[in-house]
Design a protein around this motif. Structure first.
Motif, PDB file in Angstrom:
ATOM      1  N   PHE A  42       0.887  -1.308  -0.030  1.00 52.13           N
ATOM      2  CA  PHE A  42       0.184   0.281  -0.109  1.00 52.13           C
ATOM      3  C   PHE A  42       0.701   1.179   0.113  1.00 52.13           C
ATOM      4  O   PHE A  42       1.735   1.298   0.693  1.00 52.13           O
ATOM      5  CB  PHE A  42      -0.795   0.043   1.263  1.00 52.13           C
ATOM      6  N   ALA A  43       0.529   2.235  -0.862  1.00 57.58           N
ATOM      7  CA  ALA A  43       1.325   3.392  -0.819  1.00 57.58           C
ATOM      8  C   ALA A  43       0.561   4.657  -0.882  1.00 57.58           C
ATOM      9  O   ALA A  43      -0.795   4.769  -1.027  1.00 57.58           O
ATOM     10  CB  ALA A  43       2.024   3.503  -2.471  1.00 57.58           C
ATOM     11  N   VAL A  44       1.157   5.685   0.001  1.00 55.53           N
ATOM     12  CA  VAL A  44       0.472   6.860   0.008  1.00 55.53           C
ATOM     13  C   VAL A  44       1.189   8.137  -0.441  1.00 55.53           C
ATOM     14  O   VAL A  44       2.570   8.045  -0.203  1.00 55.53           O
ATOM     15  CB  VAL A  44       0.124   7.259   1.546  1.00 55.53           C
ATOM     16  N   LEU A  45       0.749   8.940  -1.273  1.00 56.82           N
ATOM     17  CA  LEU A  45       1.302  10.108  -1.938  1.00 56.82           C
ATOM     18  C   LEU A  45       0.455  11.412  -1.395  1.00 56.82           C
ATOM     19  O   LEU A  45      -0.573  11.348  -1.570  1.00 56.82           O
ATOM     20  CB  LEU A  45       1.357   9.774  -3.362  1.00 56.82           C
ATOM     21  N   THR A  46       1.150  12.256  -0.763  1.00 57.28           N
ATOM     22  CA  THR A  46       0.533  13.294  -0.127  1.00 57.28           C
ATOM     23  C   THR A  46       0.934  14.622  -0.955  1.00 57.28           C
ATOM     24  O   THR A  46       2.080  14.626  -1.282  1.00 57.28           O
ATOM     25  CB  THR A  46       0.821  13.673   1.435  1.00 57.28           C
ATOM     26  N   ILE A  47       0.014  15.655  -0.975  1.00 56.40           N
ATOM     27  CA  ILE A  47       0.237  16.758  -1.665  1.00 56.40           C
ATOM     28  C   ILE A  47      -0.351  18.008  -1.142  1.00 56.40           C
ATOM     29  O   ILE A  47      -1.680  17.876  -0.491  1.00 56.40           O
ATOM     30  CB  ILE A  47      -0.395  16.686  -3.019  1.00 56.40           C
ATOM     31  N   GLY A  48       0.411  18.880  -0.683  1.00 51.45           N
ATOM     32  CA  GLY A  48       0.086  20.012   0.062  1.00 51.45           C
ATOM     33  C   GLY A  48       1.241  21.038   0.067  1.00 51.45           C
ATOM     34  O   GLY A  48       1.733  21.602  -1.051  1.00 51.45           O
ATOM     35  N   ALA A  49       1.754  21.558   1.203  1.00 53.51           N
ATOM     36  CA  ALA A  49       2.718  22.444   1.132  1.00 53.51           C
ATOM     37  C   ALA A  49       3.987  21.836   0.639  1.00 53.51           C
ATOM     38  O   ALA A  49       4.936  22.458   0.156  1.00 53.51           O
ATOM     39  CB  ALA A  49       2.860  22.795   2.675  1.00 53.51           C
ATOM     40  N   GLY A  50       3.969  20.627   0.584  1.00 51.31           N
ATOM     41  CA  GLY A  50       5.096  19.769   0.024  1.00 51.31           C
ATOM     42  C   GLY A  50       4.535  18.560  -0.434  1.00 51.31           C
ATOM     43  O   GLY A  50       3.501  18.280  -0.494  1.00 51.31           O
ATOM     44  N   ILE A  51       5.468  17.650  -0.798  1.00 56.07           N
ATOM     45  CA  ILE A  51       4.992  16.320  -1.386  1.00 56.07           C
ATOM     46  C   ILE A  51       5.470  15.192  -0.326  1.00 56.07           C
ATOM     47  O   ILE A  51       6.813  15.206  -0.077  1.00 56.07           O
ATOM     48  CB  ILE A  51       5.765  16.037  -2.581  1.00 56.07           C
ATOM     49  N   PHE A  80       7.326   0.656  -9.807  1.00 54.97           N
ATOM     50  CA  PHE A  80       8.315   0.213  -9.032  1.00 54.97           C
ATOM     51  C   PHE A  80       7.987  -0.454  -7.726  1.00 54.97           C
ATOM     52  O   PHE A  80       8.504  -1.410  -7.193  1.00 54.97           O
ATOM     53  CB  PHE A  80       9.303   1.433  -8.955  1.00 54.97           C
ATOM     54  N   ALA A  81       6.973   0.056  -7.046  1.00 52.62           N
ATOM     55  CA  ALA A  81       6.550  -0.430  -5.721  1.00 52.62           C
ATOM     56  C   ALA A  81       5.302  -1.524  -5.918  1.00 52.62           C
ATOM     57  O   ALA A  81       5.339  -2.534  -4.825  1.00 52.62           O
ATOM     58  CB  ALA A  81       6.021   0.527  -4.790  1.00 52.62           C
ATOM     59  N   MET A  82       4.775  -1.310  -7.153  1.00 57.78           N
ATOM     60  CA  MET A  82       3.490  -2.593  -7.467  1.00 57.78           C
ATOM     61  C   MET A  82       2.521  -2.610  -6.167  1.00 57.78           C
ATOM     62  O   MET A  82       2.275  -3.569  -5.860  1.00 57.78           O
ATOM     63  CB  MET A  82       4.226  -3.780  -7.611  1.00 57.78           C
ATOM     64  N   PRO A  83       2.247  -1.537  -5.641  1.00 63.38           N
ATOM     65  CA  PRO A  83       1.253  -1.607  -4.650  1.00 63.38           C
ATOM     66  C   PRO A  83      -0.195  -2.098  -4.786  1.00 63.38           C
ATOM     67  O   PRO A  83      -0.680  -1.932  -6.367  1.00 63.38           O
ATOM     68  CB  PRO A  83       1.335   0.153  -4.182  1.00 63.38           C
ATOM     69  N   GLN A  84      -0.991  -2.470  -4.203  1.00 63.67           N
ATOM     70  CA  GLN A  84      -2.328  -3.056  -4.403  1.00 63.67           C
ATOM     71  C   GLN A  84      -3.357  -1.687  -4.497  1.00 63.67           C
ATOM     72  O   GLN A  84      -4.372  -1.852  -5.235  1.00 63.67           O
ATOM     73  CB  GLN A  84      -2.905  -3.796  -3.258  1.00 63.67           C
ATOM     74  N   LYS A  85      -2.860  -0.772  -3.836  1.00 62.57           N
ATOM     75  CA  LYS A  85      -3.467   0.368  -3.908  1.00 62.57           C
ATOM     76  C   LYS A  85      -2.642   1.561  -3.735  1.00 62.57           C
ATOM     77  O   LYS A  85      -1.699   1.525  -2.679  1.00 62.57           O
ATOM     78  CB  LYS A  85      -4.733   0.589  -2.782  1.00 62.57           C
ATOM     79  N   ILE A  86      -2.957   2.887  -4.156  1.00 62.25           N
ATOM     80  CA  ILE A  86      -2.009   4.105  -3.969  1.00 62.25           C
ATOM     81  C   ILE A  86      -3.253   5.166  -3.388  1.00 62.25           C
ATOM     82  O   ILE A  86      -4.567   5.367  -4.196  1.00 62.25           O
ATOM     83  CB  ILE A  86      -1.771   4.642  -5.337  1.00 62.25           C
ATOM     84  N   LEU A  87      -3.058   5.883  -2.414  1.00 61.53           N
ATOM     85  CA  LEU A  87      -3.889   6.693  -1.968  1.00 61.53           C
ATOM     86  C   LEU A  87      -3.209   8.155  -2.124  1.00 61.53           C
ATOM     87  O   LEU A  87      -2.103   8.430  -1.592  1.00 61.53           O
ATOM     88  CB  LEU A  87      -4.004   6.425  -0.265  1.00 61.53           C
ATOM     89  N   LEU A  88      -4.078   9.002  -2.487  1.00 60.36           N
ATOM     90  CA  LEU A  88      -3.735  10.236  -2.804  1.00 60.36           C
ATOM     91  C   LEU A  88      -4.231  11.146  -1.736  1.00 60.36           C
ATOM     92  O   LEU A  88      -5.641  11.026  -1.515  1.00 60.36           O
ATOM     93  CB  LEU A  88      -4.220  10.900  -4.107  1.00 60.36           C
ATOM     94  N   TYR A 109       5.619  10.969   0.786  1.00 60.05           N
ATOM     95  CA  TYR A 109       5.513   9.631   0.113  1.00 60.05           C
ATOM     96  C   TYR A 109       5.741   8.547   1.117  1.00 60.05           C
ATOM     97  O   TYR A 109       6.723   8.609   2.068  1.00 60.05           O
ATOM     98  CB  TYR A 109       6.314   9.287  -1.148  1.00 60.05           C
ATOM     99  N   GLY A 110       5.003   7.500   1.470  1.00 57.55           N
ATOM    100  CA  GLY A 110       5.199   6.268   2.238  1.00 57.55           C
ATOM    101  C   GLY A 110       4.754   4.978   1.559  1.00 57.55           C
ATOM    102  O   GLY A 110       3.695   4.971   0.862  1.00 57.55           O
ATOM    103  N   LEU A 111       5.143   3.986   1.976  1.00 57.87           N
ATOM    104  CA  LEU A 111       5.042   2.720   1.293  1.00 57.87           C
ATOM    105  C   LEU A 111       5.122   1.738   2.506  1.00 57.87           C
ATOM    106  O   LEU A 111       5.812   1.429   3.466  1.00 57.87           O
ATOM    107  CB  LEU A 111       6.218   2.541   0.274  1.00 57.87           C
ATOM    108  N   VAL A 112       3.977   0.868   2.294  1.00 60.87           N
ATOM    109  CA  VAL A 112       3.630  -0.181   3.392  1.00 60.87           C
ATOM    110  C   VAL A 112       4.092  -1.541   2.575  1.00 60.87           C
ATOM    111  O   VAL A 112       3.379  -1.753   1.337  1.00 60.87           O
ATOM    112  CB  VAL A 112       2.565  -0.322   4.015  1.00 60.87           C
ATOM    113  N   ILE A 113       4.953  -2.430   3.005  1.00 63.06           N
ATOM    114  CA  ILE A 113       4.945  -3.730   2.524  1.00 63.06           C
ATOM    115  C   ILE A 113       5.003  -4.812   3.496  1.00 63.06           C
ATOM    116  O   ILE A 113       5.455  -4.665   4.452  1.00 63.06           O
ATOM    117  CB  ILE A 113       6.538  -3.811   1.752  1.00 63.06           C
ATOM    118  N   GLY A 114       4.193  -5.970   3.190  1.00 66.01           N
ATOM    119  CA  GLY A 114       4.016  -6.792   4.271  1.00 66.01           C
ATOM    120  C   GLY A 114       3.351  -6.474   5.558  1.00 66.01           C
ATOM    121  O   GLY A 114       3.517  -6.855   6.682  1.00 66.01           O
TER     122      GLY A 114
END
Length: 392
Positions: free
Chosen positions: A213-222, A321-329, A224-229
């Motif tokens: 599972f991956a998270v990409l945040t957009i705001g004052a900056g950018i 590259f990360a092949m997550p099941q879902k990406i949250l923006l 990114y976080g990745l969860v594996i296992g």
């Protein structure tokens, strides 16, 4: 104020508690299946958790009137799902921005039950700790079973949350967790705010139950976080501002914050506002720019279109590259998606294999209370369940 916490949990007890916390109410048979436990072992592990007040057995569904009129035929012990006692403890979570501290109180399920925001008039660590102490005192008066504090900061946290380096606060190794613990007598965990948000979504939100599972945040900056296992991937680079050098388009815009064509230069709210102001001489808010772009105003539309294509490219890169099941923006800037979905989708398709599976993309506009809730989830994880801290 003193924390009211449970006795330290064994690894096996912790696994059961986490399963019930994140998926409850859940049957004993389902827990046993997921954790490969025998019925006897599960009974042994749950007994102290129930006695401590952490878990409770839900009563079986009441029989209907027609069923109660018929002779009862019982086949063994009725199923009693296990659940957490959500209001048995409460947790304070804080998000520190450049000019405001946002605070929330959550229960054990991470449901927000109180919020507060106060202006931040100084960045001195001691003064910020005093402000959070005052907010915690107010929270504890209403929620006396306050068990811990989580703090999310845009910056780099070293070791077991003892030293914080944050450029926007001007901190270089500030021992903020210690300062706050000394004032509140409560256990404190301090973490990068993006990591806190990712943990919150992984446990209680969009990523619950997912292996990747991956998270990409957009705001004052950018961010990114990745969860594996099921675990957040940790790095010594956490909080270093990867978006400033995440080059998306080498011919892209040059802005005061971030290299030319970087994710920050193309996508962050300050950079988008800067580009429009530089081209038009008018200082618009981000929401105004989105509205103007949607209405076809040429310059805002061009900037937003370029930002949307950058977002699609970044999403495709994460998927490749990360092949997550879902990406949250997530974040305050994801209103971009509503205005420019076609351009985002075109960029995703252009940067993915033609036969690649569609990217599972979810969008969540997060306010600062959501970020504070993420910090409270850290308190739930580390301070109550005893989740091991990952060395960095």
């Amino acid at each position: 104020m003193l924390a009211a916490s449970w006795a330290p949990l064994s690894p096996a007890e912790r696994a059961v508690a986490i399963e019930v916390l994140t998926h409850g109410p859940v049957s004993r048979s389902e827990i046993a299946r997921k954790l490969s436990l025998s019925a006897g072992s599960l009974t042994r592990l749950t007994k102290p958790l129930i006695e401590s007040g952490l878990l409770v057995e839900d009563p079986p569904p009441a029989a209907s009137a027609s069923a109660s009129a018929a002779p009862a035929t019982r086949q063994g012990r009725p199923s009693q799902p296990l659940d957490v006692v959500a209001d048995s403890r409460f947790f304070a979570g804080f998000k520190i921005t450049e000019d405001t501290v946002y605070g929330v109180v959550t229960n054990l399920r991470s449901d927000v039950v109180a919020t507060r925001a106060l202006p931040l008039r100084t960045h001195e660590p001691v003064d910020v700790a005093d402000l959070l102490h005052a907010m915690t005192t107010d929270f504890a008066a209403e929620f006396p079973r306050l068990a811990g504090i989580g703090v999310g900061i845009g910056g780099h946290v070293i070791g077991p949350a003892r030293a914080v380096t944050s450029s926007f606060l001007g901190w270089d190794g500030a021992p903020f967790a210690d300062l706050l613990e000394q004032r509140t007598d409560l256990p404190v965990v301090v973490e990068n705010d993006v990591a806190a948000l990712v943990e919150s979504e992984a446990w209680f939100g969009a990523g619950r139950g997912l292996d990747r599972f991956a998270v990409l945040t957009i705001g004052a900056g950018i961010g990114y976080g990745l969860v594996i296992g099921g675990q957040l991937v940790r790095s010594g680079d956490d909080g270093r501002g990867i978006g400033r050098r995440w080059i998306v388009n080498p011919q892209g815009p040059l802005t005061p914050d971030g290299d030319r064509g970087s994710a920050v230069s193309l996508l962050s709210i300050p950079s988008i506002r800067y580009q429009v102001a530089a081209a038009t001489g008018q200082n618009h808010t981000y929401d105004e720019i989105l509205t103007l772009a949607a209405a076809g105003d040429p310059m805002p539309a061009r900037v937003i279109d370029e930002a949307a294509r950058a977002l699609g490219t970044v999403v495709a890169q994460i998927a490749n590259f990360a092949m997550p099941q879902k990406i949250l923006l997530a974040g305050e800037g994801v209103g971009l998606v509503e205005v420019a979905t076609p351009a985002i989708n075109e960029a995703i398709a252009a940067n993915r294999h033609p036969l690649a599976e569609p990217v599972a993309l979810e969008t969540k506009i997060s306010d600062f209370n959501d970020w504070a809730r993420g910090a409270a989830v850290l308190a739930i994880q580390i301070l109550v369940l005893g989740r091991p801290k990952t060395a960095r």
